[in-house]
Design an enzyme around this catalytic site. Structure first.
Site, PDB file in Angstrom:
ATOM      1  N   THR A 323       5.445   4.507  12.785  1.00 14.08           N
ATOM      2  CA  THR A 323       5.707   5.873  12.331  1.00 14.08           C
ATOM      3  C   THR A 323       4.744   6.826  13.023  1.00 14.08           C
ATOM      4  O   THR A 323       3.557   6.518  13.180  1.00 14.08           O
ATOM      5  CB  THR A 323       5.583   5.986  10.798  1.00 14.08           C
ATOM      6  OG1 THR A 323       5.885   7.314  10.388  1.00 14.08           O
ATOM      7  CG2 THR A 323       4.199   5.611  10.305  1.00 14.08           C
ATOM      8  N   HIS A 375      -2.356  -7.501   2.414  1.00  9.29           N
ATOM      9  CA  HIS A 375      -3.536  -8.367   2.505  1.00  9.29           C
ATOM     10  C   HIS A 375      -3.263  -9.771   1.943  1.00  9.29           C
ATOM     11  O   HIS A 375      -4.081 -10.674   2.113  1.00  9.29           O
ATOM     12  CB  HIS A 375      -4.694  -7.715   1.750  1.00  9.29           C
ATOM     13  CG  HIS A 375      -6.045  -8.112   2.257  1.00  9.29           C
ATOM     14  ND1 HIS A 375      -6.237  -9.047   3.261  1.00  9.29           N
ATOM     15  CD2 HIS A 375      -7.298  -7.700   1.908  1.00  9.29           C
ATOM     16  CE1 HIS A 375      -7.519  -9.191   3.489  1.00  9.29           C
ATOM     17  NE2 HIS A 375      -8.194  -8.393   2.688  1.00  9.29           N
TER      18      HIS A 375
END
Length: 404
Positions: A323, A375
């Protein structure tokens, strides 16, 4: 007589809203002619008439929510079919929604369970009894997300009496009230789902754009003459990302239930801003495309997005997203991951700043990069290494020819 029904567009789409009628009652309609635009949470779809004749009834007005399979209009065959009475047309009566095409019903443990094909497949693979799965769908349809979440014990809070819903008086002279579009509602819902269902973390780096800008300046005219495409920054970033994904495959992965699926393909989503919000069409097999093919793909997808012509295939199945907030002047941001993907790369504005180069201070065009990642499957070492690889390739763009 032909009934115009809301078509089944994809398994995940069960309803939509009438965006606009391009025909009105009494208009002549040809077979295959576009008569109404349907807005869904993913794409806008053009619904056509399967029969030539006259549009005699419109049964759902603009802005109304309609279900897959619902009759929304009637076309009478022939040249002179009389339209429905004016009173009925003006009222735009909304009928009881027609049932959507029935999903496969599977009997498990003596119970009849309505489930999508993907949900049944995942349940078989995991040995899960579909009857034991609690669906989120209020109609009881079991989807793949329900099967994937099965067995994860929810946190049960103590019952709390529901507070009465406050009624807020709006001063229309001071506040303009707009109803959220279906797509904006879906974007909001999915962003919240990602934030709540992932262990999202963002790490940053910066890249000196001097060499990319110099190479682009030297080659852009020759590139356009030989390919007919403009040489932008996105092709450089896409190539650098693909090379980094090959080196760090967990960044190109996703979590499905208690499994990690490592994608062996490189379908790169490129976020495009439209009037109705951000959409992410996908550049397929970016690892097999050259610079010109990538630039053409991005330009074509961006045009389709602006013209509301994106299809479901244009938006599905990406493995990683890029993006570029820099086109709006963003200096730094923390992008939110797209769907079930494990990471997203944010590009930002190029700003000249003083930096240290070979022991001296120099003014260089610098860009901050941000990698937001899940994560749960990507460790700090891989996230930092991924960004470092992207940085090194962009600062030495000739290496992209060898590494991507």
């Amino acid at each position: 007589m032909a009934e115009i029904k809301v078509p089944e567009l994809a398994e995940s789409i069960t309803e939509g809203s009438i965006a606009q009628w391009v025909k009105k009652v009494g208009d002549r309609v040809e077979k295959g002619e576009f008569i109404v635009e349907l807005e869904t949470d993913k794409v806008n779809a053009e619904i056509i008439s399967e029969e030539a004749g006259v549009l005699t009834q419109i049964l759902a007005g603009e802005g109304d929510t309609v279900l897959v399979g619902q009759v929304i209009a009637v076309v009478e065959a022939g040249e002179g079919a009389a339209p429905a009475p004016a009173a009925a047309v003006e009222a735009v009566a909304v009928p009881t929604p027609q049932a959507a095409p029935a999903p496969v019903v599977e009997e498990t443990s003596g119970e009849r369970v309505i489930a999508s094909p993907a949900a049944r497949k995942l349940a078989r693979e995991k040995g899960i009894d579909l009857a034991a799965v609690s669906p989120v769908d209020p109609q009881g349809r079991v989807r793949v997300q329900d099967v994937a979440a099965h067995g994860t014990a929810p946190v049960v809070a103590a019952p709390v009496a529901a507070a009465p819903k406050a009624v807020v008086a709006v001063d229309e002279s001071r506040v303009t009230v707009e109803k959220m579009s279906r797509r904006r509602q879906t974007i909001a819902k999915r962003l919240l789902e990602v934030k709540q269902s992932t262990a999202m973390l963002t790490t940053f780096n910066e890249v000196d754009m001097t060499n990319v800008m110099a190479l682009r300046s030297r080659k852009k005219d020759q590139f356009f003459e030989s390919t007919g495409s403009k040489l932008g920054f996105m092709s450089f970033f896409t190539k650098a990302v693909v090379a980094a994904l090959k080196k760090y495959p967990y960044v190109n992965a996703q979590i499905v239930g208690d499994e990690i699926h490592l994608n062996n393909f490189f379908d790169i989503g490129v976020a495009v801003s439209t009037e109705e919000g951000l959409v992410v069409p996908v550049v397929r097999d970016a690892d097999r495309k050259n610079f010109s093919e990538i630039e053409n793909s991005i330009a074509d997808l961006a045009k389709k997005a602006r013209d509301k012509k994106l299809g479901l295939n244009d938006l599905s199945g990406g493995s990683f997203t890029i993006t570029n907030g820099g086109v709006f002047g963003s200096l730094m941001s923390t992008p939110i991951m797209n769907g079930t993907q494990a990471a997203i790369l944010g590009m930002h504005s190029i700003k000249k700043r003083p930096v240290e180069v070979d022991g001296e201070v120099a003014i260089r065009p610098m860009m901050y990069l941000a990698l937001s990642y899940d994560h749960r499957i990507i460790d700090g070492k891989d996230s930092v290494g991924f960004l470092k690889t992207v940085k090194e390739l962009l600062e030495n763009p000739e290496d992209l020819l060898l590494n991507s």
